[in-house]
Design a protein around this motif. Structure first.
Motif, PDB file in Angstrom:
ATOM      1  N   LEU A 103       0.867   2.256  11.322  1.00  0.00           N
ATOM      2  CA  LEU A 103       0.504   2.583  12.326  1.00  0.00           C
ATOM      3  C   LEU A 103       2.014   2.907  13.124  1.00  0.00           C
ATOM      4  O   LEU A 103       2.200   3.172  14.181  1.00  0.00           O
ATOM      5  N   SER A 104       1.821   4.063  12.162  1.00  0.00           N
ATOM      6  CA  SER A 104       3.174   4.751  12.659  1.00  0.00           C
ATOM      7  C   SER A 104       3.850   6.565  11.990  1.00  0.00           C
ATOM      8  O   SER A 104       3.463   6.895  10.966  1.00  0.00           O
ATOM      9  N   ARG A 105       3.423   7.158  13.226  1.00  0.00           N
ATOM     10  CA  ARG A 105       3.277   8.482  12.046  1.00  0.00           C
ATOM     11  C   ARG A 105       4.044   9.089  11.185  1.00  0.00           C
ATOM     12  O   ARG A 105       4.623   9.745  10.578  1.00  0.00           O
ATOM     13  N   LEU A 106       5.479   8.528  12.219  1.00  0.00           N
ATOM     14  CA  LEU A 106       6.845   8.985  10.995  1.00  0.00           C
ATOM     15  C   LEU A 106       7.388   8.077  10.585  1.00  0.00           C
ATOM     16  O   LEU A 106       7.527   8.104   9.408  1.00  0.00           O
ATOM     17  N   GLY A 107       6.269   6.596  10.267  1.00  0.00           N
ATOM     18  CA  GLY A 107       6.259   5.935   8.858  1.00  0.00           C
ATOM     19  C   GLY A 107       5.533   6.969   8.000  1.00  0.00           C
ATOM     20  O   GLY A 107       5.602   6.333   6.332  1.00  0.00           O
ATOM     21  N   GLU A 108       4.302   7.149   8.467  1.00  0.00           N
ATOM     22  CA  GLU A 108       3.471   7.876   7.501  1.00  0.00           C
ATOM     23  C   GLU A 108       4.123   8.896   6.327  1.00  0.00           C
ATOM     24  O   GLU A 108       4.161   9.444   5.294  1.00  0.00           O
ATOM     25  N   TYR A 109       4.789   9.953   7.658  1.00  0.00           N
ATOM     26  CA  TYR A 109       5.480  11.083   7.501  1.00  0.00           C
ATOM     27  C   TYR A 109       6.418  10.957   6.596  1.00  0.00           C
ATOM     28  O   TYR A 109       7.259  11.295   5.117  1.00  0.00           O
ATOM     29  N   LEU A 110       7.169   9.966   6.274  1.00  0.00           N
ATOM     30  CA  LEU A 110       8.532   9.078   5.157  1.00  0.00           C
ATOM     31  C   LEU A 110       7.995   8.561   4.543  1.00  0.00           C
ATOM     32  O   LEU A 110       8.376   8.649   3.155  1.00  0.00           O
ATOM     33  N   VAL A 111       6.618   7.747   4.869  1.00  0.00           N
ATOM     34  CA  VAL A 111       6.583   6.658   3.151  1.00  0.00           C
ATOM     35  C   VAL A 111       5.210   6.811   2.153  1.00  0.00           C
ATOM     36  O   VAL A 111       5.527   7.170   1.497  1.00  0.00           O
ATOM     37  N   ASP A 112       4.388   7.598   2.733  1.00  0.00           N
ATOM     38  CA  ASP A 112       3.064   8.376   2.139  1.00  0.00           C
ATOM     39  C   ASP A 112       2.948   9.019   0.706  1.00  0.00           C
ATOM     40  O   ASP A 112       2.629   8.833  -0.017  1.00  0.00           O
ATOM     41  N   GLY A 113       4.308  10.315   1.238  1.00  0.00           N
ATOM     42  CA  GLY A 113       4.337  11.010   0.211  1.00  0.00           C
ATOM     43  C   GLY A 113       4.910  10.511  -0.574  1.00  0.00           C
ATOM     44  O   GLY A 113       4.390  10.839  -2.100  1.00  0.00           O
ATOM     45  N   PRO A 114       6.149  10.122  -0.969  1.00  0.00           N
ATOM     46  CA  PRO A 114       6.726   9.597  -2.244  1.00  0.00           C
ATOM     47  C   PRO A 114       5.809   7.952  -2.355  1.00  0.00           C
ATOM     48  O   PRO A 114       5.491   8.296  -4.115  1.00  0.00           O
ATOM     49  N   GLY A 148       4.786  -7.617  -5.203  1.00  0.00           N
ATOM     50  CA  GLY A 148       4.198  -6.160  -4.787  1.00  0.00           C
ATOM     51  C   GLY A 148       3.256  -6.541  -3.786  1.00  0.00           C
ATOM     52  O   GLY A 148       3.161  -5.448  -3.250  1.00  0.00           O
ATOM     53  N   VAL A 149       2.691  -7.758  -4.130  1.00  0.00           N
ATOM     54  CA  VAL A 149       1.675  -7.468  -2.763  1.00  0.00           C
ATOM     55  C   VAL A 149       2.534  -8.025  -1.094  1.00  0.00           C
ATOM     56  O   VAL A 149       2.480  -7.021  -0.688  1.00  0.00           O
ATOM     57  N   VAL A 150       3.564  -8.184  -1.291  1.00  0.00           N
ATOM     58  CA  VAL A 150       4.839  -7.978  -0.058  1.00  0.00           C
ATOM     59  C   VAL A 150       5.673  -6.904   0.497  1.00  0.00           C
ATOM     60  O   VAL A 150       5.474  -5.812   1.332  1.00  0.00           O
ATOM     61  N   THR A 151       5.382  -6.133  -0.561  1.00  0.00           N
ATOM     62  CA  THR A 151       6.531  -4.351  -0.955  1.00  0.00           C
ATOM     63  C   THR A 151       4.933  -3.601  -0.093  1.00  0.00           C
ATOM     64  O   THR A 151       5.328  -3.089   0.503  1.00  0.00           O
ATOM     65  N   GLY A 152       3.935  -3.461  -0.815  1.00  0.00           N
ATOM     66  CA  GLY A 152       2.343  -2.663  -0.843  1.00  0.00           C
ATOM     67  C   GLY A 152       1.842  -2.935   0.723  1.00  0.00           C
ATOM     68  O   GLY A 152       2.318  -2.054   1.220  1.00  0.00           O
ATOM     69  N   VAL A 153       1.929  -4.300   1.570  1.00  0.00           N
ATOM     70  CA  VAL A 153       1.510  -4.518   2.500  1.00  0.00           C
ATOM     71  C   VAL A 153       2.561  -3.673   3.465  1.00  0.00           C
ATOM     72  O   VAL A 153       1.618  -3.295   4.879  1.00  0.00           O
ATOM     73  N   ALA A 154       3.538  -4.557   3.854  1.00  0.00           N
ATOM     74  CA  ALA A 154       5.106  -4.051   4.585  1.00  0.00           C
ATOM     75  C   ALA A 154       4.702  -2.445   4.739  1.00  0.00           C
ATOM     76  O   ALA A 154       4.893  -1.419   5.091  1.00  0.00           O
ATOM     77  N   LEU A 155       4.440  -1.963   3.546  1.00  0.00           N
ATOM     78  CA  LEU A 155       4.977  -0.064   3.634  1.00  0.00           C
ATOM     79  C   LEU A 155       3.272   0.283   3.795  1.00  0.00           C
ATOM     80  O   LEU A 155       3.541   1.462   4.984  1.00  0.00           O
ATOM     81  N   ALA A 156       2.460   0.167   4.141  1.00  0.00           N
ATOM     82  CA  ALA A 156       1.350   0.545   4.212  1.00  0.00           C
ATOM     83  C   ALA A 156       1.388   0.000   6.184  1.00  0.00           C
ATOM     84  O   ALA A 156       0.849   1.281   6.241  1.00  0.00           O
ATOM     85  N   VAL A 157       1.604  -1.085   6.978  1.00  0.00           N
ATOM     86  CA  VAL A 157       1.705  -1.266   7.789  1.00  0.00           C
ATOM     87  C   VAL A 157       2.485  -0.280   8.371  1.00  0.00           C
ATOM     88  O   VAL A 157       2.161   0.368   9.583  1.00  0.00           O
ATOM     89  N   VAL A 158       3.850   0.156   7.561  1.00  0.00           N
ATOM     90  CA  VAL A 158       4.549   1.338   8.365  1.00  0.00           C
ATOM     91  C   VAL A 158       4.393   2.597   8.504  1.00  0.00           C
ATOM     92  O   VAL A 158       3.808   3.338   9.758  1.00  0.00           O
ATOM     93  N   ALA A 159       3.119   2.864   7.531  1.00  0.00           N
ATOM     94  CA  ALA A 159       2.860   4.014   7.758  1.00  0.00           C
ATOM     95  C   ALA A 159       1.490   3.568   7.788  1.00  0.00           C
ATOM     96  O   ALA A 159       1.043   5.078   8.750  1.00  0.00           O
ATOM     97  N   TYR A 201      -0.897  -0.787  -1.693  1.00  0.00           N
ATOM     98  CA  TYR A 201      -0.453   0.297  -0.885  1.00  0.00           C
ATOM     99  C   TYR A 201      -1.565   1.170  -0.008  1.00  0.00           C
ATOM    100  O   TYR A 201      -2.191   1.353   0.967  1.00  0.00           O
ATOM    101  N   ILE A 202      -2.414   1.349  -0.859  1.00  0.00           N
ATOM    102  CA  ILE A 202      -3.673   2.827  -1.227  1.00  0.00           C
ATOM    103  C   ILE A 202      -4.648   1.635  -0.234  1.00  0.00           C
ATOM    104  O   ILE A 202      -5.241   2.812   0.514  1.00  0.00           O
ATOM    105  N   ASN A 203      -5.156   0.965  -0.596  1.00  0.00           N
ATOM    106  CA  ASN A 203      -6.399   0.121  -0.341  1.00  0.00           C
ATOM    107  C   ASN A 203      -5.786  -0.370   1.332  1.00  0.00           C
ATOM    108  O   ASN A 203      -6.812  -0.051   2.007  1.00  0.00           O
ATOM    109  N   THR A 204      -4.445  -0.981   1.832  1.00  0.00           N
ATOM    110  CA  THR A 204      -4.407  -1.308   2.837  1.00  0.00           C
ATOM    111  C   THR A 204      -4.230  -0.150   3.875  1.00  0.00           C
ATOM    112  O   THR A 204      -4.596  -0.264   5.382  1.00  0.00           O
ATOM    113  N   TYR A 205      -3.807   1.011   3.506  1.00  0.00           N
ATOM    114  CA  TYR A 205      -2.978   1.834   4.176  1.00  0.00           C
ATOM    115  C   TYR A 205      -5.272   2.711   4.465  1.00  0.00           C
ATOM    116  O   TYR A 205      -5.117   3.105   5.909  1.00  0.00           O
ATOM    117  N   ALA A 206      -5.209   2.734   4.156  1.00  0.00           N
ATOM    118  CA  ALA A 206      -7.011   3.769   4.041  1.00  0.00           C
ATOM    119  C   ALA A 206      -7.418   2.679   5.134  1.00  0.00           C
ATOM    120  O   ALA A 206      -8.404   3.105   6.057  1.00  0.00           O
TER     121      ALA A 206
END
Length: 259
Positions: A90-101, A77-88, A141-146
């Motif tokens: 640090l990248s506008r495209l990643g944010e559009y693809l990842v944050d909504g789901p 869970g930690v690996v997945t959440g952090v990886a998705l947070a980094v993608v969303a 994801y929520i906390n790292t992304y924020a």
């Protein structure tokens, strides 16, 4: 004299005061007969039962299995959440693809997905670890992304003016800026892993602390149930204390009210 507005100095092992006080009240209520032992066993009975469970090996075996499930779910869970947070983050495209789901998943409790996960994965270890990992990943994801998106834009502008490359930018700006949020997420993730574990171990499980408690429920053994609750509580308290200790060392440069 200048008036102090902060919470005051830290006391070594001060966080043990609350649990010790709770146990003292429990012990006193049991000794005075306020608590019916058929409803809640006293501390003395619980200690005796724990000793019996340790002597026959049931408690150690169940605890090791529970730790393995929680540990695997926490890791994935930690690996997945952090990886998705980094993608969303640090990248506008990643944010559009990842944050909504992820926000949709945040609104759907992992427990609500149990029927579907059982159909997909069965009732074995894979399903149990997946349920734990899903809850952990969302918290991370929520906390790292924020924390990533909350980095001051002036720091980014300064990095650009200093002509830092991508790696230097990540190491000197992104990582220090996101660590506070990462540790907040990690503490919540650890708690989430124990909450998920309690649930999945009572769904067609054949081992673990939750299974031991479920079996005790069938025979109205409140002392065994309380032993299981105490073990869960000790695991949660110690794991949170460990994360706090690591956080204190890694973020020693910060001056906060918690310092």
């Amino acid at each position: 004299m200048r008036r102090r507005l902060g919470p005051g100095r830290r006391v070594p092992f001060g966080r043990l005061l609350g649990p010790v006080l709770l146990i003292a009240v429990w012990w006193a209520a049991s000794a005075l007969g306020v608590l019916d032992p058929r409803i809640l066993s006293g501390p003395g009975t619980v200690l005796s039962t724990a000793g019996d469970l340790v002597s026959d090996g049931r408690l150690q075996d169940s605890a090791l299995i529970s730790l393995q499930r929680a540990g695997l779910g926490l890791f994935f869970g930690v690996v997945t959440g952090v990886a998705l947070a980094v993608v969303a983050g640090l990248s506008r495209l990643g944010e559009y693809l990842v944050d909504g789901p992820l926000q949709i998943k945040r609104a759907i409790p992992s427990l609500a997905m149990l029927p579907l996960l059982i159909l997909w994965l069965g009732i074995g270890e894979q399903m149990k670890v997946t349920v734990i990992a899903l809850g952990v990943a969302v918290n991370m994801y929520i906390n790292t992304y924020a924390s990533l998106t909350g980095i001051d834009s002036r720091h980014v502008e300064l990095a650009e003016s200093l002509e830092l490359n991508r790696w230097q930018f990540l190491r000197k700006v992104v990582v220090p800026g996101s660590l506070p949020g990462f540790f907040v997420g990690l503490r919540l993730a650890v708690t989430s892993s124990w909450l998920g574990l309690i649930v999945v171990e009572q769904i067609n499980a054949t081992s673990g602390i939750g299974y031991m408690m479920f079996q005790a429920q069938q025979y109205a053994q409140t002392d065994v149930i309380v032993v299981g609750l105490v073990v869960y509580g000790v695991f949660g308290f110690l794991s949170d204390a460990l994360v706090r200790a690591v956080e204190g060392r890694v973020l020693a440069w910060r001056r906060t009210l918690a310092s």
